[in-house]
Scaffold this motif. Structure first.
Motif, PDB file in Angstrom:
ATOM      1  N   GLY A 250      -9.538   9.773   1.509  1.00  0.00           N
ATOM      2  CA  GLY A 250      -8.668  10.944   1.629  1.00  0.00           C
ATOM      3  C   GLY A 250      -7.845  11.128   0.364  1.00  0.00           C
ATOM      4  N   ASN A 251      -6.521  11.095   0.493  1.00  0.00           N
ATOM      5  CA  ASN A 251      -5.618  11.247  -0.645  1.00  0.00           C
ATOM      6  C   ASN A 251      -5.149   9.903  -1.207  1.00  0.00           C
ATOM      7  N   PHE A 252      -5.684   8.795  -0.700  1.00  0.00           N
ATOM      8  CA  PHE A 252      -5.250   7.467  -1.124  1.00  0.00           C
ATOM      9  C   PHE A 252      -6.302   6.829  -2.029  1.00  0.00           C
ATOM     10  N   TYR A 253      -5.846   6.251  -3.138  1.00  0.00           N
ATOM     11  CA  TYR A 253      -6.717   5.553  -4.079  1.00  0.00           C
ATOM     12  C   TYR A 253      -6.228   4.117  -4.225  1.00  0.00           C
ATOM     13  N   ALA A 254      -7.132   3.166  -4.148  1.00  0.00           N
ATOM     14  CA  ALA A 254      -6.832   1.760  -4.439  1.00  0.00           C
ATOM     15  C   ALA A 254      -7.755   1.361  -5.592  1.00  0.00           C
ATOM     16  N   THR A 255      -7.163   0.943  -6.688  1.00  0.00           N
ATOM     17  CA  THR A 255      -7.919   0.661  -7.897  1.00  0.00           C
ATOM     18  C   THR A 255      -7.725  -0.795  -8.305  1.00  0.00           C
ATOM     19  N   PHE A 256      -8.830  -1.480  -8.568  1.00  0.00           N
ATOM     20  CA  PHE A 256      -8.814  -2.889  -8.945  1.00  0.00           C
ATOM     21  C   PHE A 256      -9.495  -3.022 -10.302  1.00  0.00           C
TER      22      PHE A 256
ATOM     23  N   ASP B  41      -3.722  -0.971  -8.607  1.00  0.00           N
ATOM     24  CA  ASP B  41      -2.950   0.264  -8.503  1.00  0.00           C
ATOM     25  C   ASP B  41      -3.190   0.905  -7.149  1.00  0.00           C
ATOM     26  N   TYR B  42      -2.124   1.460  -6.595  1.00  0.00           N
ATOM     27  CA  TYR B  42      -2.193   2.156  -5.314  1.00  0.00           C
ATOM     28  C   TYR B  42      -1.562   3.521  -5.504  1.00  0.00           C
ATOM     29  N   THR B  43      -2.347   4.563  -5.260  1.00  0.00           N
ATOM     30  CA  THR B  43      -1.890   5.928  -5.515  1.00  0.00           C
ATOM     31  C   THR B  43      -2.107   6.771  -4.269  1.00  0.00           C
ATOM     32  N   TYR B  44      -1.091   7.558  -3.930  1.00  0.00           N
ATOM     33  CA  TYR B  44      -1.211   8.496  -2.810  1.00  0.00           C
ATOM     34  C   TYR B  44      -0.803   9.878  -3.302  1.00  0.00           C
ATOM     35  N   PHE B  45      -1.655  10.868  -3.064  1.00  0.00           N
ATOM     36  CA  PHE B  45      -1.373  12.243  -3.476  1.00  0.00           C
ATOM     37  C   PHE B  45      -0.822  13.037  -2.306  1.00  0.00           C
TER      38      PHE B  45
END
Length: 192
Positions: free
Chosen positions: A94-100, A144-148
């Motif tokens: 959805g609008n959530f990204y988890a980046t490793f 990194d954890y990003t939510y739009f």
């Protein structure tokens, strides 16, 4: 007349269907995303401000390039800069990204931290601040954890753990050679 209407209906349906397929193919092949994130952070080096750029390919491949500027926790401050380069994988739900990611964190700078009283008469007893040179060459793991909130603006948080050559003033300790460092950051992120 019926044949012409049926023919026009078939042409219209085939054009609409082919347009939908073309849109899906375009989204899959050109679904790359670009993020720009101004952040504030904290590490043993000092208070950190940075500008992060992330490229995310449609298949999840991610690349981070950023520039950090740290102000050491010292009586007369200083400046330490360290860019980062990371490669890894980004999950999207959805609008959530988890980046490793993993990569290189390297840089250096100066810190002024020891006050020494001068022994010269008439100098006024003012202290001088000797220069402390800081050097960082580290292999780092970053999450990194990003939510739009909408299509363009969101919030991001990250933590980085690094090992390697780390000759800095660790919080309030004197210069030493350390093997570990970390970095915590929080900021706003924009899709560009």
């Amino acid at each position: 007349m019926k044949k012409i209407l049926v023919f026009l209906l078939l042409v219209f349906c085939s054009l609409a269907y082919s347009e939908k397929i073309n849109d899906e193919i375009t989204q899959k092949t050109n679904g790359n995303e670009y993020f720009l994130s101004p952040t504030l952070g904290w590490s043993p080096i000092g208070a950190v401000t940075s500008l992060d750029f992330m490229y995310r390919k449609h298949n999840g491949f991610a690349m981070f390039i950023n520039f950090n500027l740290a102000i050491p926790f010292t009586p007369k401050a200083g400046i330490i800069t360290f860019p980062e380069l990371y490669l890894g994988y980004s999950l999207k739900k959805g609008n959530f990204y988890a980046t490793f990611t993993a990569g290189l964190l390297a840089g250096g700078g100066l810190a002024f931290y020891k006050y020494q009283k001068t022994e010269y008469p008439g100098y006024g007893g003012l202290g001088s601040a000797p220069v402390s040179i800081s050097v960082l060459i580290l292999f780092a793991l970053r999450n990194d954890y990003t939510y739009f909130f909408n299509e363009k603006v969101g919030i991001t948080a990250s933590h980085t753990h690094a090992v390697g050559l780390n000759m800095i003033r660790w919080i309030l300790d004197d210069d030493n050679l350390y093997l570990y460092n970390f970095l915590l950051k929080l900021g706003v992120t924009f899709k560009i």
